[in-house]
Write an enzyme that holds these catalytic residues in place. Structure first.
Site, PDB file in Angstrom:
ATOM      1  CE  LYS A  12      -3.482  -2.852   2.001  1.00 17.34           C
ATOM      2  NZ  LYS A  12      -4.747  -2.695   2.630  1.00 17.34           N
ATOM      3  CD  GLU A  96      -6.812  -0.693   1.051  1.00 16.43           C
ATOM      4  OE1 GLU A  96      -5.549  -0.201   0.501  1.00 16.43           O
ATOM      5  OE2 GLU A  96      -6.898  -1.069   2.032  1.00 16.43           O
TER       6      GLU A  96
HETATM    7  P1  13P Z   1      -4.701  -6.762   5.380  1.00 14.96           P
HETATM    8  O1  13P Z   1      -3.780  -8.217   5.162  1.00 14.96           O
HETATM    9  O2  13P Z   1      -3.781  -5.612   6.115  1.00 14.96           O
HETATM   10  O3  13P Z   1      -5.889  -7.082   5.997  1.00 14.96           O
HETATM   11  O4  13P Z   1      -4.829  -6.185   3.772  1.00 14.96           O
HETATM   12  C1  13P Z   1      -5.280  -7.127   2.998  1.00 14.96           C
HETATM   13  C2  13P Z   1      -5.187  -6.362   1.646  1.00 14.96           C
HETATM   14  O5  13P Z   1      -5.889  -5.296   1.424  1.00 14.96           O
HETATM   15  C3  13P Z   1      -4.125  -6.979   0.788  1.00 14.96           C
HETATM   16  O6  13P Z   1      -4.306  -6.374  -0.627  1.00 14.96           O
END
Ligand code: 13P
Length: 248
Positions: A12, A96
């Site tokens: 991210k 997202e």
């Molecule tokens: P998390 O593992 O932090 O829940 O995030 C999952 C994700 O969005 C991977 O693309």
């Protein structure tokens, strides 16, 4: 058909180029499994990450791209630019992006098509929200999958990776139970089978994402329709991520 597990870390909007290099240097010494280890890093870290990962089994990719080949789109990035920087894959349609940047199935389908044209492996992300799960997730997922694969020819089907990421499990600590993940991914595969035929669908990797941790990894990977994972938070620390990669 046995599909080799693919484990993708999605960083991210975390890590500078220097931090990416430091992470990869550490991770390289910790991998003992022969899974595919992929890292979706920020654009600015791609080049440095590719250089550091050279000669290892770690594959570097990106988290988004534009659907146009190139053009007057200030602030956007093209697939050919990602490829030039050394990216081998790109996450597309992450929840997202759908939620905060209002990406539609139509736009995501165009990006999938462009990634294939540009020679980058698209990882198409789909998933339902909590309320959609309660009211019946099938229709939502079916639409996201069929729309996302709209421009993909049957012979290219296995060049796309599908990632099922229930929105209610992302960053919440609420991993879907292996049963729920398997039942849903089995459904996703049946949608792919309807579209591409059973044979093609059986060789298409389907990953699970949503609060994956070292403790939840083994049970998830025992399920037939879970061919790997997409990891957010737990992919930011090399030690934790290596425990996921080295699952038994
Ligand atoms: P998390 O593992 O932090 O829940 O995030 C999952 C994700 O969005 C991977 O693309």
């Amino acid at each position: 058909m046995v599909i080799q597990p693919t484990i993708i870390g999605n960083w991210k909007m975390y890590k500078t180029a220097a931090q990416a290099v430091e992470f990869i240097r550490a991770l390289k010494t910790m991998i003992v499994n022969n899974s595919q280890v992929w890292l979706a890093v920020p654009f600015t870290a791609i080049h440095a990450a590719v250089k550091e990962a050279a000669g290892s089994d770690i594959v570097i990719g990106a988290q988004n791209m534009n659907s146009a080949k190139e053009g007057a789109f200030t602030g956007e990035i093209a697939g050919i630019m990602l490829k030039d920087a050394g990216a081998k894959f790109v996450l597309l349609g992450h929840s997202e992006r759908r939620q905060h940047f209002h990406e539609t199935n139509e736009q995501i389908a165009a990006k999938v098509k462009r990634a294939l044209l540009d020679g980058i492996t698209p990882v198409l992300c789909v998933g339902e929200t909590e309320s959609q799960r309660e009211s019946g997730y099938e229709e939502v997922l079916k639409e996201q999958i069929l729309e996302g694969f709209k421009h993909v020819e049957k012979e290219d089907a296995d060049k796309v990776i599908l990632a099922y990421e229930p929105v209610w499990a992302i960053g919440t600590g609420k991993t879907a139970t292996p049963d729920i993940a398997e039942e849903t991914q089995k459904y996703c595969r049946s949608v792919l089978a309807e579209h591409f035929g059973k044979r093609a669908s059986n060789s298409m990797p389907i990953l699970y994402g949503g609060s994956v941790k070292p403790e939840t990894m083994s049970a998830l990977m025992k399920e037939k329709d879970i061919n790997g994972v997409l990891v957010g938070g737990a992919s930011l620390d090399p030690k934790t991520f290596s425990q996921i990669v080295n699952f038994t």
